[in-house]
Design an enzyme around this catalytic site. Structure first.
Site, PDB file in Angstrom:
ATOM      1  N   HIS A 187      15.718 126.316  56.997  1.00  0.00           N
ATOM      2  CA  HIS A 187      17.102 125.815  57.000  1.00  0.00           C
ATOM      3  C   HIS A 187      17.978 126.615  56.041  1.00  0.00           C
ATOM      4  CE1 HIS A 187      20.290 123.086  55.447  1.00  0.00           C
ATOM      5  NE2 HIS A 187      20.452 122.853  56.730  1.00  0.00           N
ATOM      6  N   CYS A 194      53.947 138.549  56.834  1.00  0.00           N
ATOM      7  CA  CYS A 194      53.433 138.947  55.515  1.00  0.00           C
ATOM      8  C   CYS A 194      52.880 137.767  54.721  1.00  0.00           C
ATOM      9  CB  CYS A 194      54.515 139.666  54.718  1.00  0.00           C
ATOM     10  SG  CYS A 194      55.933 138.618  54.372  1.00  0.00           S
TER      11      CYS A 194
END
Length: 697
Positions: free
Chosen positions: A265, A656
């Site tokens: 896991h 931006c």
């Protein structure tokens, strides 16, 4: 058992109970945390597979395993994985017993191993991608249980994609789509400094499951790791991890387990999240009660520092110094020969294909020549946002800036601005020179003035002494400038309209620097950007000042430069009247940080306290400050694009805000027809890959 009921003896009841358990697992805490991390909608639900059982626990001639058709950590083409004899699949992934590498199966059970090698080739040929498969051997007979595209690290993804093109399994356009853009962050992640690693005390070795370098304070419990990570980097150390540890794994810099293999896991989750991970370090004695880790005759308490190298599997005592990734060593530090780095070779090939495919160019948000140089090394096509106020904080400049703010009248203000002019001009000169002809969008002064003044008494006293003014006058000015909601206050173009001399000084500095650089034979392309425009008249007034200043500069210098004037679209009103604004603006740049705040009436800094809950409750599917809210903010962007183009067909369009480096947002920008996206220098490769993916679609 925990439910207080007897286990049913009827097989149909058992089957019904199992199916019900899988369906109800969709809403447990772990699943919710996982969905939030990966942006999976809660309404999807889960599926259930029902299949016949084969048994790997019938003795020494049986077993179970997990395999990958290539190494998911490095991408090397090799049969990779592990198995346990006399065991079921659950035993392999639970990490309770540390399994054997799959290559050892050749000696133990040669016949099924031979079949497995054939299956490996067949799977890749059919699926044309790296596969993660599960198998069971029952009395020497091989059964394939399942296969799926394997989770892999960023480095492995880049290598597998480029090598599969070479092997003619896929074409270069498919290779572009194969690498998740956000995984390029991992490719640029730091490694340990070679000298520091040699000098460090090596404690033990485990299995390298998630490449990279991580140092941090050790924590042995997920909840405590989440708490401690608020103060600094954390290593989650467990005997083995289970899905209950997910929160801690997300918070930690790295994961270290004493048990479990490369398909446990911990390893799978680490690879998917790009976490540094070492598994199955069997020499570790992890004591949860005493909250200690014993190894190599030393005892480490929770809170002590340890370091792990997820590329080699080594574990070290203390905090180790890190060095940049090989790609950064080649491109930015220029300390590594590109021919000597395989990682760089694969990365460069991928970027070359991106360049071939992309329609959307990628610029950078940068305020200094060194930042610009970094971005260009990563393939940026110019500057999409240069924040001029960042230049005011260096050295003694802040004093001239403060003098300007404290001025009682225009002549005193102009005298202070005259001191700032040479600093600004020098900065722009350095930036234009580094850009070497690439465009630069320069934003005029944006933050409210009080941000430049000191708030505490000692700093105010120092400033009064420095400027030769009274402490009372400084205090009074700070009080005058105080705003209850500065984000919506006297800032952006509102400052330029109140004090046009600030706009004049900045324009003069930009254009004088441009002329100097142009005289040296270097092309310059300045784009002057007026922030926070909401009314067409605001822009008209500022543009008038800019053009008048330009005329004066050109006359004084006897030389001209071409320049553009545009605005930021960061207020909903600007998007709605974009056609009127475009009559004056030659370009739009979407400031999506503020556009999101003003559209949602939500503060980016303060919404962290309730936004995670909003994702869980399905109010939103992603953090709108990380990924553009396409149905709200996105709609305003589309309106602005359509209206802007209706007034000025050739208008240049960019973005931006922080969203410029987010792959989902980049794809959206491509779809609505922007010319470029702009992001921080180290996000440029991610944005370039996302732009190419949008283009090959």
């Amino acid at each position: 058992n925990r439910s207080g009921k007897d286990f049913p003896t009827c097989p149909w009841e058992q089957l019904e109970g199992s199916v019900g358990a899988v369906f109800s697992s969709w809403m447990n805490d772990r699943a919710t945390v996982y969905r939030r991390k990966y942006g999976i909608p809660a309404e999807w639900g889960t599926a259930v597979n029902v299949q016949a059982m084969v048994f790997g626990n019938t003795g020494k001639k049986s077993g179970s395993g997990v395999g990958f058709t290539r190494d998911p950590a490095s991408g090397v083409k090799v049969l990779y994985g592990e198995f346990l004899t006399d065991a079921q699949g659950e035993d392999v992934v639970a990490g309770v017993r540390t399994p054997q590498p799959v290559a050892k199966l050749k000696r133990v059970l040669p016949k099924p191993f031979k079949e497995l090698v054939l299956v490996q080739k067949k799977l890749e040929k059919h699926f044309k991608d790296m596969q993660d498969f599960e198998f069971t051997i029952e009395d020497e007979k091989l059964y394939m249980l399942q296969t799926r595209n394997g989770k892999r690290t960023g480095l492995a993804a880049v290598r597998i994609a480029t090598e599969m093109v070479k092997e003619k399994l896929i074409d270069w356009k498919t290779a572009i789509k194969r690498v998740p853009a956000e995984q390029l962050d991992q490719v640029l992640a730091p490694v340990f400094d070679a000298a520091a690693q040699r000098a460090a005390k090596k404690l033990c070795k485990g299995l390298p499951a998630g490449p990279g370098a991580a140092s941090g304070k050790i924590c042995m419990n997920a909840e405590r790791a989440v708490e401690a990570a608020r103060q600094g980097p954390v290593l989650l150390v467990r005997q083995e991890t289970s899905p209950e540890d997910l929160r801690g794994m997300i918070a930690a810099e790295g994961i270290l387990t004493a048990r479990g293999g490369v398909s446990s896991h911990a390893a799978l989750v680490a690879r998917q999240m790009g976490k540094v991970c070492v598994c199955g370090a069997a020499d570790l004695e992890v004591d949860y009660n005493a909250q200690t880790v014993k190894v190599a005759g030393k005892t480490f308490k929770e809170g002590d520092y340890m370091s792990i190298n997820g590329t080699t599997g080594e574990v070290f005592a203390g905090e180790l110094k890190t060095a940049p990734s090989e790609i950064i060593q080649v491109l930015i530090d220029k300390k590594l020969d590109p021919k000597k780095s395989k990682d760089y070779k694969f990365f460069a090939q991928l970027m070359e294909w991106c360049e071939k495919a992309t329609k959307l160019s990628v610029r950078t948000n940068a305020d200094s020549p060194s930042q610009v140089a970094n971005a260009i090394a990563f393939g940026a096509s110019g500057i999409g946002l240069c924040r001029t106020e960042h230049m005011f904080f260096e050295g003694d400049r802040i004093d001239a800036m403060r003098e300007m703010i404290l001025a009682e009248d225009e002549p005193t203000r102009r005298a202070a601005l005259a001191k700032l002019l040479p600093f600004q001009r020098k900065d722009f000169h350095g930036i234009f020179k580094t850009l070497d002809g690439r465009p630069a969008t320069i934003r005029l002064l944006d933050p409210p003035l009080h941000e430049f003044l000191p708030n505490d008494q000692n700093s105010q006293r120092d400033l009064a002494k420095k400027l030769g003014v009274s402490m009372a006058s400084i205090k009074r000015r700070v009080e005058d400038l105080h705003e209850f909601n500065p984000m919506l206050g006297h800032r952006g173009c509102r400052l330029g309209i109140s004090y046009s001399e600030v706009t004049e000084m900045q324009t003069q500095a930009i254009l004088e620097a441009a002329i100097q650089v142009q005289k040296n034979g270097i092309e310059v392309n300045p784009e002057i950007m007026v922030p926070l425009v909401g009314f067409p008249r605001e822009l008209e007034l500022q543009v008038e000042v800019i053009h008048q200043t330009a005329k004066k500069v050109f006359e004084a210098k006897g030389e001209k430069v071409k320049y553009l004037v545009g605005t930021m679209i960061e207020i909903p009103r600007a998007a709605l009247v974009a056609d009127e604004i475009a009559e004056t603006a030659q370009f739009f740049s979407f400031g999506t940080n503020d556009l999101t705040q003003t559209t949602m009436g939500m503060s980016r800094d303060d919404s962290g306290s309730f936004l995670p809950n909003y994702t869980e409750l399905d109010i939103i599917d992603a953090n709108p400050f990380a990924s553009v809210d396409q149905s709200g903010v996105g709609q305003l962007m589309e309106i602005a694009v359509k209206k802007g183009k209706s007034s000025r067909r050739t208008i240049k369009l960019g973005i931006c805000g922080e969203h410029g480096g987010d792959p989902r947002s980049v794809e959206f920008c491509h779809d609505i027809g922007l010319n470029y996206v702009s992001c921080s220098p180290f996000r440029v490769p991610t944005a370039r890959l996302a732009a190419a993916q949008a283009a090959v679609g």
